[in-house]
Design an enzyme around this catalytic site. Structure first.
Site, PDB file in Angstrom:
ATOM      1  N   ASP A 103      -1.971   6.199  -5.911  1.00 18.25           N
ATOM      2  CA  ASP A 103      -2.198   5.265  -4.814  1.00 18.25           C
ATOM      3  C   ASP A 103      -2.327   3.847  -5.359  1.00 18.25           C
ATOM      4  O   ASP A 103      -3.130   3.602  -6.260  1.00 18.25           O
ATOM      5  CB  ASP A 103      -3.480   5.690  -4.076  1.00 18.25           C
ATOM      6  CG  ASP A 103      -3.796   4.802  -2.888  1.00 18.25           C
ATOM      7  OD1 ASP A 103      -2.867   4.166  -2.353  1.00 18.25           O
ATOM      8  OD2 ASP A 103      -4.966   4.744  -2.483  1.00 18.25           O
TER       9      ASP A 103
ATOM     10  N   ASP B  31       0.829  -1.200   0.000  1.00 22.05           N
ATOM     11  CA  ASP B  31       0.000   0.000   0.000  1.00 22.05           C
ATOM     12  C   ASP B  31       0.869   1.259   0.000  1.00 22.05           C
ATOM     13  O   ASP B  31       1.519   1.558   0.994  1.00 22.05           O
ATOM     14  CB  ASP B  31      -0.892  -0.034   1.246  1.00 22.05           C
ATOM     15  CG  ASP B  31      -1.902   1.106   1.269  1.00 22.05           C
ATOM     16  OD1 ASP B  31      -2.040   1.804   0.249  1.00 22.05           O
ATOM     17  OD2 ASP B  31      -2.541   1.290   2.318  1.00 22.05           O
TER      18      ASP B  31
END
Ligand SMILES: *[C@@H]1O[C@H](CO)[C@@H](O)[C@H](O)[C@H]1NC(C)=O
Length: 501
Positions: A379, A174
């Site tokens: 992201d 992440d």
């Protein structure tokens, strides 16, 4: 009279034309136009859009450097490390056996929206740290729902080793959060079901608790959005992190040996040893935080890799990509860079200066200020790219205009531009590029434009934010097959095309 099909009309005109010089010019213009149309569109077989059910990788072991990864691994110096990346719910995942748990597309997209809401509230709100008091309290009530970021389902996992002796763990990677954590025995409060055995620090010779008085403990506030707690009996620092969909992890802040590959081992890596964990992690053992904050793996490995990493997200859940640390991991000449920017209030995030979008070779009529006033982050954990609503409606209109020959069908959750391709063998859809303030125009891969629910529901994989002031997010569908290079020391992010299957 029946309308002539285009090829015969072309032929007819060609025959008529050939009587004169002017006509010859007209003919070549028309031919040129048709060619240009093709240059600005992707033509694919509908079947190729649908996911395969078997893993196309020759090996499913985490340390494999087979196939496409070998070209990155073989050119690597001693300061690089390559991990295999697989989609969490695909056939290449070690976690895939829990079939009943595989979420539907609607659930994935709903969880994606929860992540986006959480990112927005994190970026918009003034920092207000709530404290994690102790493990015995319910974390769900202790930790504010707005803080942290969300894990979601449309995510990618890597396999790393933790402890001595080393235990293999599948972690969601992440770039939108910082703290790395895994569930830990004895699971004082609660652990969710995971595929691999839960990490037991008491069986590892290299585990140590971080003390409440350590400056490292204090750093947790900005990394997690929560003031750390303290276990009074042993003065052990307690972290808590909450993700926007009610998922959370609370536990001891510890140090442990982290083995990315056999050759790349970090002693004393700071991580969360989760004693109370809940949420939609889909059988993964935890999370690998690659954000910008001090506690992230990128920062903790800065001496070795100089804040340089790259990844390629595979085009389908049945193929594999890679996550590579260090320059030797393959920054090819094909990589083109754009400046990295910072995001106020969102210091975990990697900002990009998007100024425009091209659809089918034509720049959309959107003022650059629409993008610059919202800002954009990249992201790995957000599935669908989010745009300011003004930009999204222009994109949607241009896309629909070029897709007129296909029947529109019902929306799929947050995706409102979906087509029924079930009666087509091949389809053509416009190419899409992002334009950045320093001149880079980056074309998306053909697999980075559509989200495929099924052959009769294939959707434009973009969505509008609720408000033009909400930050834009360059999501993971749009990153597919691109090598995405993060050169944090150099202040730039780069892209190269077709870097993994
Ligand atoms: C770490 O701290 C916890 C909480 O006080 C304690 O139960 C555990 O035994 C400690 N572990 C080590 C290795 O010191």
């Amino acid at each position: 009279m029946a309308a002539p099909i285009s090829s015969s009309s072309f032929l007819m005109r060609y025959i008529i034309c050939c009587s004169g010089f002017l006509c010859l010019i007209l003919c070549s213009l028309e031919k040129g136009f048709a060619l240009e149309e093709r240059e600005h569109a992707h033509t694919v077989e509908v079947n190729s859009l649908l996911p395969a059910t078997t893993c196309s990788s020759s090996s499913s072991s985490s340390s494999s450097t087979k196939g496409h990864m070998s070209k990155h691994a073989s050119s690597s110096s001693s300061s690089s490390s390559v991990l295999k990346v697989v989609h969490k719910h695909g056939p290449c995942s070690r976690l895939k056996k829990q079939k009943s748990k595989t979420p539907t597309h609607a659930q994935i997209l709903q969880q994606d929206q929860a992540r986006v809401n959480s990112i927005h509230s994190r970026v918009n709100s003034k920092k207000q740290f709530k404290s994690v008091d102790d493990l015995s309290e319910s974390a769900a009530t202790t930790i504010p729902a707005q803080s942290g970021s969300v894990v979601g389902s449309g995510n990618y996992i890597v396999n790393v080793g933790l402890g001595s002796p080393k235990k293999q763990l599948s972690l969601i990677f992440d770039t939108g959060s910082d703290l790395t954590w895994t569930q830990c025995r004895p699971c004082v409060k609660s652990c969710y079901k995971q595929k691999e055995p839960i990490f037991d620090p008491s069986l590892s010779a290299s585990y140590a608790n971080v003390s409440c008085t350590s400056p490292k403990c204090t750093q947790l506030s900005s990394a997690t959005g929560n003031t750390p707690g303290c276990a009074a009996s042993t003065s052990t620092c307690i972290y808590g992190i909450q993700y926007g969909d009610q998922s959370f992890s609370v536990g001891y802040f510890g140090r442990e040996k982290l083995s990315l590959t056999k050759a790349d081992v970090f002693d004393g890596f700071l991580f969360g040893c989760g004693q109370n964990n809940q949420g939609l992690f889909g059988g993964a053992a935890g999370l690998l935080g690659l954000g910008r904050n001090q506690i992230s793996l990128v920062e903790q490995s800065a001496q070795k890799y100089n804040r340089f990493f790259s990844y390629c997200l595979p085009s389908t859940s049945s193929s594999t990509g890679y996550l590579s640390f260090g320059k030797g991991g393959g920054s090819s000449n094909a990589v083109k860079f754009t400046g990295l920017s910072t995001v106020s209030q969102g210091d975990s995030f990697y900002g990009l200066n998007v100024v425009g979008i091209n659809v089918g070779g034509t720049k959309l009529a959107i003022s650059a200020s629409v993008f610059s006033s919202s800002g954009t982050i990249i992201d790995s954990g957000t599935v669908i790219t989010r745009l300011p609503p003004t930009a999204y409606s222009a994109l949607k209109a241009a896309f629909r205009q070029r897709m007129k020959s296909y029947p529109l069908t019902q929306a799929l959750s947050i995706l409102d531009t979906c087509y029924d391709f079930s009666s087509f063998k091949t389809v053509s859809y416009p190419k899409i590029s992002f334009v950045f303030d320093d001149g880079l125009t980056q074309e998306l891969d053909a697999t980075g434009i559509l989200y495929v629910g099924s052959a009769d529901q294939v959707c434009l994989a973009f969505a509008g934010n609720g408000d033009d002031s909400d930050i834009g997010i360059f999501g993971n569908v749009q990153q597919k097959r691109l090598q995405v290079v993060y050169d944090i020391a150099g202040g730039k992010v780069g892209f190269a095309p077709a870097a993994c299957p």
